[in-house]
Design an enzyme around this catalytic site. Structure first.
Site, PDB file in Angstrom:
ATOM      1  N   GLU A 201      45.300 -26.638  64.155  1.00 50.35           N
ATOM      2  CA  GLU A 201      46.507 -26.997  64.899  1.00 50.35           C
ATOM      3  C   GLU A 201      46.148 -27.632  66.251  1.00 50.35           C
ATOM      4  O   GLU A 201      46.728 -27.294  67.292  1.00 50.35           O
ATOM      5  CB  GLU A 201      47.391 -25.764  65.103  1.00 50.35           C
ATOM      6  CG  GLU A 201      47.911 -25.172  63.798  1.00 50.35           C
ATOM      7  CD  GLU A 201      48.799 -23.964  64.006  1.00 50.35           C
ATOM      8  OE1 GLU A 201      49.881 -23.916  63.402  1.00 50.35           O
ATOM      9  OE2 GLU A 201      48.413 -23.057  64.769  1.00 50.35           O
ATOM     10  N   GLU A 279      50.358 -24.220  56.129  1.00 52.51           N
ATOM     11  CA  GLU A 279      51.016 -22.987  56.540  1.00 52.51           C
ATOM     12  C   GLU A 279      52.514 -23.129  56.295  1.00 52.51           C
ATOM     13  O   GLU A 279      53.221 -23.749  57.080  1.00 52.51           O
ATOM     14  CB  GLU A 279      50.747 -22.660  58.007  1.00 52.51           C
ATOM     15  CG  GLU A 279      49.295 -22.302  58.309  1.00 52.51           C
ATOM     16  CD  GLU A 279      49.101 -21.815  59.740  1.00 52.51           C
ATOM     17  OE1 GLU A 279      50.109 -21.524  60.425  1.00 52.51           O
ATOM     18  OE2 GLU A 279      47.934 -21.727  60.176  1.00 52.51           O
TER      19      GLU A 279
END
Length: 666
Positions: A201, A279
């Protein structure tokens, strides 16, 4: 894409030799005829594995959040849902607890039994699951400092998650050790790993802070250390775009809602690549002093997963099994408004398809049914294992205690240091030059304290403080959210505290500061995570305190087990924290999973046969603490509680978890 799904279905049928026989396992199907290639994106909008099309149905599980005796159990449950892969992060801070000291299961540390990553990879393959590996070095995951080791903070001005040579030098040393452990477990070498993530991320680190050279360094390190499987990055495609991505490598999307918007953006950015949500947040995590957040409702889960499948996309369910954040390893979040900082609970149940204790939930049933309908490859799937039994052992009384001073007296001398002024715990010259990572730190000074003296702290407390005079607690039990606006918490800048009625003569002043968690997500400023007192001097009635004694309370298991001098509770009167209390109880036969009901206690942590199962806090939302059966033993068992304020009088077991009042969701 419909034709590819049909092709998958026909291929699977042809693999079954005789009608009526069991279908092949995943590994039989995808390795038939030998292994010539790994996971690839050569076919437009479709993954292939060893030349065969594959849709990935994956679930997140963290080996370090599950006792190793339950690894196989949890993985088999995941496979029984129809998943063909699992995903796990790698916690750098556990695998290198001190500078240059690496632990992959044999380090003799508290968490060593949970760190044998190669054994985990083997079991995953034995349970017929592929593995997506996310080594970091930053992992977020509601984990202290996002998995970065706290000793990095000993370097003034270090810039983590950048090409800062001090940071990358340590990353390289760690990756060289880690990747040597896992390189032979890659799919193309006959193992389970089919993909490896580059950082994590990174787009959320802020566009102004992104360094492509840093991502290239990670990629190059992987290649130098023998990683040859598919590499990828992940972010919110909508908010980050290509920020945080590495040109030429697959981008994946993280989200809980609006899957169509996320996938449309991915198709715009990489039109010829397969789609995957790395995710898909099916639940959510909890903060202390808040409510229990269950994340997606079952209706929303069904709707969003249907949309994901309508795009012929692959998916990783985060989390499929959350487990427990044992010890002091929970993370925290910063926020722009009061109270500015929120620490995560020890339970990482996450309202996941498999609960903290491994129980099936409604979300498990939904995912199992929808994956079965979407998956056109027929492979052997085990029946769901039976639910593990839970038991409420009989309530036992607290029988012994150690006073705060008795605790301090048993801290090893080589951990106690003299400091000129208040210093953050990471800077202490202990643990072979690695400082103190977790627990509490005591700043002690012998001083004559006048009546109603004003204790003044410069800067902010990181994170929660107690004040003791001659071993007597002077600060209040934290009841109600309004207490956050008073002394003792990170919320106050330059706080002061009136010390009422100190005994005459020379006093022992202790300021006890708890590291409640380092922030695990955000911009560079969020990773300036020193703990304790360090922003400026401490004074009493204007007298600056110098020549202090710093005493770390790390609560390592070996030390907890070695404690002596326990006093009987009977006749001791009302016990006041901080202190440690102990209870013992017998188990006849094989131990069973259970929970502790901590609703009658205040704040602290719990040790089961020496192992720290996590924190408790009367403000919740988490009420119960999970004890996996492997932490117990037949015969005598011991529970020790470190209580900050007012202890309970009993250890109360329950067979039913209570994670608190649920947050109202749409």
């Amino acid at each position: 894409m419909v034709s590819i799904r049909v092709f998958l279905f026909i291929s699977a049928l042809l693999t079954i030799n005789v009608m009526g026989q069991d279908p092949p396992t995943l590994y039989q199907y995808y390795t038939e005829g030998g292994i010539s290639s790994g996971l690839e994106t050569l076919t437009t909008r479709q993954f292939t594995l060893n030349g065969k099309p594959i849709t990935l149905y994956s679930g997140s599980i963290h080996y370090y959040r599950v006792v190793p005796e339950y690894w196989r159990d949890r993985l088999r449950r995941m496979r029984s849902a129809g998943l063909n892969a699992i995903e796990t992060y790698v916690p750098w801070n556990l695998h290198e607890p001190e500078i240059g000291t690496f632990d992959f299961g044999d380090g003799g540390n508290d968490f060593s039994p949970l760190l044998n990553i190669t054994q985990f990879l083997k079991i995953a393959q034995e349970e017929d699951l592929f593995v997506i590996l996310r080594p970091g070095p930053y992992i977020c995951t509601e984990w202290d400092f996002g998995g970065l080791p706290s000793w990095l903070l000993r370097y003034p001005g270090i810039k983590v998650r950048t090409s800062d040579p001090i940071f990358t030098g340590h990353v390289k040393q760690f990756f060289d050790q880690l990747l040597a452990q896992v390189v032979d477990y890659q799919f193309t070498r006959g193992g389970s790993i089919i993909a490896v993530q580059i950082e994590n991320e990174y787009g959320s680190f802020g566009a102004a802070n992104i360094q492509t050279s840093y991502l290239e360094f990670i990629r190059d390190t992987y290649v130098e250390d023998g990683i040859s499987e598919l590499l990828f990055t992940c972010d919110s495609a909508v908010s980050s775009g290509t920020t945080g991505a590495l040109p030429g490598y697959l981008m994946m999307a993280n989200f809980n809602n609006n899957p169509a918007e996320q996938f449309d953006k991915l198709l715009e950015l990489q039109p010829d690549k397969p789609l995957m949500s790395m995710e898909f947040w099916v639940g959510w995590f909890d903060h202390w002093w808040s409510t229990h957040d269950t994340g997606l409702t079952t209706d929303r889960l069904t709707t969003n997963l249907g949309i994901i499948f309508s795009y012929n996309a692959s998916v990783n369910f985060y989390m499929f099994h959350g487990g427990t954040t044992f010890g002091f390893l929970n993370g925290a979040n910063s926020k722009g408004s009061f109270p500015f900082y929120e620490a995560d609970t020890s339970s990482y149940d996450y309202d996941a398809p498999l609960s903290e204790a491994g129980d099936y939930t409604t979300k498990f049933d939904i995912i199992k049914d929808m994956v079965a309908q979407d998956n056109q490859v027929s492979t052997l799937i085990p029946n769901p294992p039976l639910i593990n039994a839970k038991i409420a052992y009989p309530t036992v009384a607290i029988t012994e205690f150690l006073s705060f001073e008795q605790i301090i007296q048993q801290i090893p001398a080589d951990l106690i240091t003299q400091i000129d002024t208040v210093t953050n715990m990471e800077a202490l010259e202990i643990n072979r030059g690695s400082g103190q990572s977790y627990g509490l730190i005591v700043y002690r000074k012998q001083i004559d304290i006048p009546p109603n003296a004003e204790l003044q702290i410069t800067g902010r407390i990181r994170d929660v403080a107690m004040v003791l005079v001659d071993g007597v607690q002077k600060t209040k039990r934290p009841e109600g959210a309004l207490l956050l606006e008073t002394f003792g918490y990170w919320t106050q800048e330059n706080p002061n505290f009136t010390i009422i009625d100190p005994p005459a003569g020379t006093n022992t002043l202790d300021i006890v500061v708890e590291n409640w968690a380092r922030v695990n997500f955000g911009s560079p400023s969020d990773f300036e995570q020193k703990k304790g007192l360090f922003e400026g001097p401490v004074s009493v009635d204007g007298q600056v305190l110098s020549n202090l004694t710093a005493i770390p309370l790390e609560f390592k298991s070996k030390w907890v087990k070695s404690l002596t001098g326990w006093q009987p509770v009977e006749g001791a009167g009302q016990l006041q924290g901080p202190l440690m209390v102990r209870a013992k109880f017998q188990i006849q036969g094989t131990p069973t999973d259970t929970f502790l009901d901590m609703s009658a206690w205040s704040k602290g942590c719990i040790f089961v046969n020496g192992f720290n199962i996590g924190r408790f806090f009367l403000q919740g939302p988490q009420v119960t603490s999970y004890i996996p059966a492997p932490l117990l033993k037949e015969g005598e068992n011991e529970i020790i509680v470190f209580e900050h304020y007012i202890p309970g009088t009993q250890i109360v077991f329950t067979a039913v978890p209570n994670l608190g009042r649920k947050k109202i969701t749409n």
